[in-house]
Design a protein around this motif. Sequence first.
Motif, PDB file in Angstrom:
ATOM      1  N   LEU A 216      34.341  49.143  74.918  1.00  0.00           N
ATOM      2  CA  LEU A 216      34.753  50.074  75.968  1.00  0.00           C
ATOM      3  C   LEU A 216      34.139  49.696  77.311  1.00  0.00           C
ATOM      4  CD1 LEU A 216      36.019  52.663  77.056  1.00  0.00           C
ATOM      5  CD2 LEU A 216      34.056  53.924  76.153  1.00  0.00           C
ATOM      6  N   ALA A 217      32.887  49.265  77.310  1.00  0.00           N
ATOM      7  CA  ALA A 217      32.238  48.844  78.554  1.00  0.00           C
ATOM      8  C   ALA A 217      33.032  47.739  79.243  1.00  0.00           C
ATOM      9  CB  ALA A 217      30.811  48.376  78.263  1.00  0.00           C
ATOM     10  N   GLN A 218      33.568  46.828  78.450  1.00  0.00           N
ATOM     11  CA  GLN A 218      34.368  45.748  79.036  1.00  0.00           C
ATOM     12  C   GLN A 218      35.651  46.286  79.659  1.00  0.00           C
ATOM     13  OE1 GLN A 218      34.376  42.112  76.411  1.00  0.00           O
ATOM     14  NE2 GLN A 218      33.170  43.466  75.101  1.00  0.00           N
ATOM     15  N   GLU A 219      36.226  47.319  79.054  1.00  0.00           N
ATOM     16  CA  GLU A 219      37.416  47.946  79.625  1.00  0.00           C
ATOM     17  C   GLU A 219      37.091  48.638  80.952  1.00  0.00           C
ATOM     18  OE1 GLU A 219      40.627  48.037  78.552  1.00  0.00           O
ATOM     19  OE2 GLU A 219      40.142  46.669  76.913  1.00  0.00           O
ATOM     20  N   LEU A 220      35.876  49.155  81.058  1.00  0.00           N
ATOM     21  CA  LEU A 220      35.488  49.916  82.248  1.00  0.00           C
ATOM     22  C   LEU A 220      34.932  49.031  83.358  1.00  0.00           C
ATOM     23  CD1 LEU A 220      33.727  52.992  80.580  1.00  0.00           C
ATOM     24  CD2 LEU A 220      36.129  52.742  81.282  1.00  0.00           C
ATOM     25  N   ARG A 221      34.775  47.756  83.065  1.00  0.00           N
ATOM     26  CA  ARG A 221      34.160  46.836  84.038  1.00  0.00           C
ATOM     27  C   ARG A 221      34.925  46.795  85.353  1.00  0.00           C
ATOM     28  NH1 ARG A 221      31.804  44.541  87.175  1.00  0.00           N
ATOM     29  NH2 ARG A 221      30.472  42.702  87.080  1.00  0.00           N
ATOM     30  N   SER A 222      36.228  47.057  85.315  1.00  0.00           N
ATOM     31  CA  SER A 222      37.044  46.963  86.531  1.00  0.00           C
ATOM     32  C   SER A 222      37.254  48.305  87.225  1.00  0.00           C
ATOM     33  CB  SER A 222      38.413  46.360  86.186  1.00  0.00           C
ATOM     34  OG  SER A 222      39.093  47.176  85.239  1.00  0.00           O
ATOM     35  N   VAL A 223      36.694  49.387  86.673  1.00  0.00           N
ATOM     36  CA  VAL A 223      36.860  50.708  87.291  1.00  0.00           C
ATOM     37  C   VAL A 223      35.833  50.848  88.416  1.00  0.00           C
ATOM     38  CG1 VAL A 223      36.863  53.198  86.931  1.00  0.00           C
ATOM     39  CG2 VAL A 223      37.666  51.667  85.116  1.00  0.00           C
ATOM     40  N   PRO A 224      36.266  51.076  89.637  1.00  0.00           N
ATOM     41  CA  PRO A 224      35.317  51.090  90.760  1.00  0.00           C
ATOM     42  C   PRO A 224      34.471  52.355  90.820  1.00  0.00           C
ATOM     43  CG  PRO A 224      37.531  51.591  91.532  1.00  0.00           C
ATOM     44  CD  PRO A 224      37.664  51.246  90.080  1.00  0.00           C
ATOM     45  N   ASP A 225      33.308  52.195  91.440  1.00  0.00           N
ATOM     46  CA  ASP A 225      32.427  53.315  91.800  1.00  0.00           C
ATOM     47  C   ASP A 225      31.944  54.119  90.605  1.00  0.00           C
ATOM     48  OD1 ASP A 225      32.725  52.702  94.559  1.00  0.00           O
ATOM     49  OD2 ASP A 225      34.647  53.747  94.565  1.00  0.00           O
ATOM     50  N   LEU A 226      31.793  53.479  89.483  1.00  0.00           N
ATOM     51  CA  LEU A 226      31.261  54.176  88.311  1.00  0.00           C
ATOM     52  C   LEU A 226      29.734  54.194  88.338  1.00  0.00           C
ATOM     53  CD1 LEU A 226      33.277  52.968  85.175  1.00  0.00           C
ATOM     54  CD2 LEU A 226      33.552  55.091  86.477  1.00  0.00           C
ATOM     55  N   THR A 227      29.171  55.288  87.844  1.00  0.00           N
ATOM     56  CA  THR A 227      27.758  55.314  87.487  1.00  0.00           C
ATOM     57  C   THR A 227      27.699  55.309  85.972  1.00  0.00           C
ATOM     58  OG1 THR A 227      27.121  56.541  89.462  1.00  0.00           O
ATOM     59  CG2 THR A 227      25.593  56.584  87.604  1.00  0.00           C
ATOM     60  N   VAL A 228      27.156  54.255  85.399  1.00  0.00           N
ATOM     61  CA  VAL A 228      27.120  54.072  83.951  1.00  0.00           C
ATOM     62  C   VAL A 228      25.704  54.341  83.459  1.00  0.00           C
ATOM     63  CG1 VAL A 228      27.447  52.459  82.042  1.00  0.00           C
ATOM     64  CG2 VAL A 228      28.973  52.379  84.031  1.00  0.00           C
TER      65      VAL A 228
ATOM     66  N   PRO B  36      22.961  45.647  75.447  1.00  0.00           N
ATOM     67  CA  PRO B  36      24.210  44.876  75.534  1.00  0.00           C
ATOM     68  C   PRO B  36      25.252  45.529  76.442  1.00  0.00           C
ATOM     69  CG  PRO B  36      23.460  44.950  73.264  1.00  0.00           C
ATOM     70  CD  PRO B  36      22.598  45.904  74.031  1.00  0.00           C
ATOM     71  N   VAL B  37      25.357  46.864  76.404  1.00  0.00           N
ATOM     72  CA  VAL B  37      26.301  47.552  77.290  1.00  0.00           C
ATOM     73  C   VAL B  37      25.892  47.364  78.742  1.00  0.00           C
ATOM     74  CG1 VAL B  37      27.096  49.831  78.034  1.00  0.00           C
ATOM     75  CG2 VAL B  37      27.097  49.246  75.605  1.00  0.00           C
ATOM     76  N   ALA B  38      24.611  47.517  79.053  1.00  0.00           N
ATOM     77  CA  ALA B  38      24.142  47.331  80.428  1.00  0.00           C
ATOM     78  C   ALA B  38      24.441  45.920  80.917  1.00  0.00           C
ATOM     79  CB  ALA B  38      22.642  47.614  80.508  1.00  0.00           C
ATOM     80  N   GLU B  39      24.330  44.953  80.028  1.00  0.00           N
ATOM     81  CA  GLU B  39      24.573  43.560  80.401  1.00  0.00           C
ATOM     82  C   GLU B  39      26.030  43.331  80.809  1.00  0.00           C
ATOM     83  OE1 GLU B  39      23.575  39.525  81.042  1.00  0.00           O
ATOM     84  OE2 GLU B  39      22.385  41.362  80.864  1.00  0.00           O
ATOM     85  N   VAL B  40      26.955  44.093  80.224  1.00  0.00           N
ATOM     86  CA  VAL B  40      28.370  43.967  80.587  1.00  0.00           C
ATOM     87  C   VAL B  40      28.571  44.250  82.077  1.00  0.00           C
ATOM     88  CG1 VAL B  40      30.674  44.966  80.261  1.00  0.00           C
ATOM     89  CG2 VAL B  40      29.202  44.518  78.283  1.00  0.00           C
TER      90      VAL B  40
ATOM     91  N   VAL C  48      24.240  51.119  87.319  1.00  0.00           N
ATOM     92  CA  VAL C  48      23.837  51.244  85.923  1.00  0.00           C
ATOM     93  C   VAL C  48      22.474  51.924  85.846  1.00  0.00           C
ATOM     94  CG1 VAL C  48      23.263  50.010  83.801  1.00  0.00           C
ATOM     95  CG2 VAL C  48      25.134  49.204  85.240  1.00  0.00           C
ATOM     96  N   VAL C  49      22.397  52.958  85.027  1.00  0.00           N
ATOM     97  CA  VAL C  49      21.140  53.647  84.748  1.00  0.00           C
ATOM     98  C   VAL C  49      20.783  53.373  83.290  1.00  0.00           C
ATOM     99  CG1 VAL C  49      19.947  55.861  84.629  1.00  0.00           C
ATOM    100  CG2 VAL C  49      21.658  55.453  86.423  1.00  0.00           C
ATOM    101  N   LEU C  50      19.681  52.680  83.067  1.00  0.00           N
ATOM    102  CA  LEU C  50      19.218  52.375  81.718  1.00  0.00           C
ATOM    103  C   LEU C  50      18.118  53.369  81.361  1.00  0.00           C
ATOM    104  CD1 LEU C  50      19.893  50.233  79.565  1.00  0.00           C
ATOM    105  CD2 LEU C  50      18.080  48.814  80.533  1.00  0.00           C
ATOM    106  N   THR C  51      18.254  54.017  80.223  1.00  0.00           N
ATOM    107  CA  THR C  51      17.385  55.158  79.929  1.00  0.00           C
ATOM    108  C   THR C  51      15.917  54.807  79.763  1.00  0.00           C
ATOM    109  OG1 THR C  51      17.721  54.943  77.537  1.00  0.00           O
ATOM    110  CG2 THR C  51      19.266  56.355  78.764  1.00  0.00           C
ATOM    111  N   GLY C  52      15.632  53.605  79.285  1.00  0.00           N
ATOM    112  CA  GLY C  52      14.284  53.335  78.825  1.00  0.00           C
ATOM    113  C   GLY C  52      14.115  53.877  77.417  1.00  0.00           C
ATOM    114  N   GLY C  53      12.986  53.574  76.797  1.00  0.00           N
ATOM    115  CA  GLY C  53      12.742  54.024  75.444  1.00  0.00           C
ATOM    116  C   GLY C  53      12.276  52.895  74.548  1.00  0.00           C
TER     117      GLY C  53
END
Length: 264
Positions: free
Chosen positions: A110-122, A128-132, A147-152
């Motif tokens: 799904l992340a790859q599908e969303l790669r072209s959607v502008p102005d997203l906050t992910v 691996p998703v963040a890397e996309v 991109v916001v990575l949660t940490g943990g």
Amino acid sequence: MLVAERRSRIVAEVRRRGAASVTELAEELGVSAMTVRRDIEALADAGELDRVRGGATTRDDAGDAGHERAFTARTQHLVAEKRAIARRAAQLVEPGMAVGLSGGTTTWVLAQELRSVPDLTVVTNSLPVAEVFRRPDRADEPYTQSVVLTGGVRTPSDALVGPVAVRSLEHLHLDVAFLGVHGVDLHAGLTTPNLLEAETDRALLAAGQDAVVLADHTKWGVVGLTTIVDLHEVERLVVDDGLDADARELLEAHVGELWVVPAD
């Protein structure tokens, strides 16, 4: 086929896929489901794989490299089904939204599908998703996602879980949260083998104004160690059309909405 050879092939197939159902293994080996179940039980007792309801998975206590191979293998398993699920889920996303994505191979697609959607906050707890959504190498290539990575605590499959991840998600407000799961069961609900991951997944679902579960048909009947949420708490579930009619009827009676999409 000798028992040792058959069991060796089962281990190899489960490791290649990351997870496999009894039905898939029986068809692959040309033996009965009962034979496969006995083999899985013996292999689980020997520590070769983990037995789950309806099939088997790679060992949860494997090292990082083992799980990395498993994640890569799973991205090549049920490719058409995962792509179909991801494309349908992507229709819920519009430019400018704040979107949550859990760990998992279907959310990775799904992340790859969303790669072209502008102005997203992910917002994601998945490396691996963040890397996309990594910034392009070319400076002139448009890039508007944040991109916001949660940490943990990092799991062997590169998801970030535990109190730090949960606390990060508790203060966020997402337009939609997408969750991938290990198993879907009528009685156990949505499940995962990882206790900390269950807590993190619950926090992600709670952060989303809209919550969407993504699960290919092989997840049906699989039960992990702990429940994330019960089925009646699922607002929307997207699954491929490999799910049998009986399972569809049960899910339609227990989840808010069931979307069944045809595989490519």
